[in-house]
Enzyme design. Structure first.
Site, PDB file in Angstrom:
ATOM      1  N   TYR A 104       3.518   9.683   0.097  1.00 23.31           N
ATOM      2  CA  TYR A 104       4.510   9.087   0.998  1.00 23.31           C
ATOM      3  C   TYR A 104       5.937   9.382   0.539  1.00 23.31           C
ATOM      4  O   TYR A 104       6.885   9.176   1.293  1.00 23.31           O
ATOM      5  CB  TYR A 104       4.310   7.565   1.123  1.00 23.31           C
ATOM      6  N   ASP A 143       0.846  -1.185   0.000  1.00 25.60           N
ATOM      7  CA  ASP A 143       0.000   0.000   0.000  1.00 25.60           C
ATOM      8  C   ASP A 143       0.885   1.240   0.000  1.00 25.60           C
ATOM      9  O   ASP A 143       1.629   1.474   0.959  1.00 25.60           O
ATOM     10  CB  ASP A 143      -0.905   0.008   1.237  1.00 25.60           C
ATOM     11  N   HIS A 173      -7.118   9.794  -2.167  1.00 30.14           N
ATOM     12  CA  HIS A 173      -6.501   9.698  -0.842  1.00 30.14           C
ATOM     13  C   HIS A 173      -7.382  10.312   0.262  1.00 30.14           C
ATOM     14  O   HIS A 173      -7.514   9.763   1.339  1.00 30.14           O
ATOM     15  CB  HIS A 173      -5.127  10.386  -0.878  1.00 30.14           C
ATOM     16  N   LYS A 201      -2.283   6.308  -4.485  1.00 28.97           N
ATOM     17  CA  LYS A 201      -3.376   7.236  -4.143  1.00 28.97           C
ATOM     18  C   LYS A 201      -3.143   8.608  -4.768  1.00 28.97           C
ATOM     19  O   LYS A 201      -2.005   9.096  -4.766  1.00 28.97           O
ATOM     20  CB  LYS A 201      -3.469   7.398  -2.613  1.00 28.97           C
TER      21      LYS A 201
END
Ligand code: A2P
Length: 326
Positions: free
Chosen positions: A57, A52, A119, A86
């Protein structure tokens, strides 16, 4: 070699399926360069097939590097891996959705992602530079985007073959319903990824999702102990909970394993983050025991509707999802 279907997996409403256990790759402590790559390689070696990730990130290049290395050395094939990415809040205006996806695919150096999700249901002003753009006074620059238009752009990504499935994250029931009830809906979201653990069991949202054939993916399943300061009186450190520890002792398992087992046993997909090889392995060893109905009930009883992830600076965004009950 194990395919996604051999892994413990859950069917999605579009005919694809998702492994019920994945590895979260959001490392809030900003890992040193190469750490994500090593962690994902190790995870593939110990048997993880579901990862994931997200543009936000900041390490999709490393996740992609690890996946490609493990394909190149023959450990897995691309189709054995399930990767989620996302689209971030600054890319929710429809023409920007595919742009964001192109950035993700370029970082990953992959041809497609298995699951692409919105997201957060809150749009911010477009920005390639900042995740949360602000004006000179430090005020967050919000945007007004109709999420139904964003969803149509997500559908285009699927039609273009760049993503296999599409879903959402952090949507409350009202926001999910707005998408599900679109008259021109082509593809229903396959999932809603939300914070979910024994202190935030999400029973009502889970029921709504199950009734609508939408998979609930639980993030921060271990109470995201990455940030001890997030713990409070209302939300103490989840992994220290005496009920979870006691149930674990009965099964010779840790509190983390009990939590993860609880989720898979109720059909919630879980994505614990660990970059530590020992804990990665530990978090996988949840398919060789079963919790009794009584134990499942005791864990459900720990619920306090307590969130660790609040996103405080967006609390006055008109689309902030957590003002509703669920
Ligand atoms: P680490 O990466 O050093 O293993 P969440 O998935 O809820 O966000 O929680 C992630 C945090 O929990 C990370 O800080 C991770 O640290 C830690 N963690 C992951 N697995 C375990 C485990 N089995 N026992 C204790 N802590 C864990």
């Amino acid at each position: 070699m194990s395919s996604i279907r051999d892994q413990h997996s859950v069917p999605l409403n579009d005919g694809n399926c998702i492994p019920i256990l994945g590895l979260g790759t959001c490392a809030l402590d900003k890992p040193v360069k190469g750490e994500t790559t090593e962690a994902v390689k190790t995870a593939i070696e110990v048997g993880y097939r579901h990862f994931d990730g997200a543009f936000a990130y900041g390490n999709e290049d490393e996740v992609g590097e690890a996946i490609r290395a493990k394909i190149a050395d023959g450990t897995v094939k691309r189709e054995d891996i399930f990767y989620t990415s996302k689209v971030w809040m600054t890319y929710l205006s429809p023409p920007l959705v595919q742009k964001a996806l192109a950035k993700t695919l370029k970082s990953l150096q992959l041809d497609y992602v298995d699951l692409y999700i919105v997201h957060w249901p809150m749009a911010l002003k477009p920005s390639d530079e900042e995740l949360v753009p602000k004006d000179a006074d430090g005020k967050v620059l919000k945007d007004d985007v109709d999420l139904r238009e964003t969803w149509l752009a997500m559908e285009c990504c699927k039609d273009a073959g760049l993503v296999h499935s599409i879903g959402v994250s952090n949507f409350n029931r009202r926001q999910l319903e707005m998408i599900v009830k679109m008259p021109n809906l082509k593809y229903k979201p396959v999932c809603n990824q939300v914070e979910c653990h024994p202190y935030l069991t999400q029973n009502k949202l889970l029921k709504y999702c199950q009734c609508n054939n939408i998979v609930l993916v639980g993030y921060s399943p271990l109470g995201t102990s990455q940030h001890p300061e997030w713990s409070s009186k209302k939300n103490p450190v989840l992994l220290n909970d005496p009920v979870l520890i006691m149930i674990g002792e009965k099964h010779s398992k840790t509190a983390a394993q009990v939590i993860l087992r609880y989720q898979v046993q109720r059909g919630v997909v879980v994505i614990p983050k660990s970059f530590n090889p020992g804990r990665m392995k530990q978090n996988k060893e949840i398919f060789d025991f079963q919790l009794t109905d009584e134990e499942m009930g005791s864990i459900n009883g720990l619920n306090k509707d307590g969130r660790y992830i609040i996103l405080e600076e967006l609390i006055d965004h008109p689309m902030y999802p957590f003002h509703d009950e669920y």
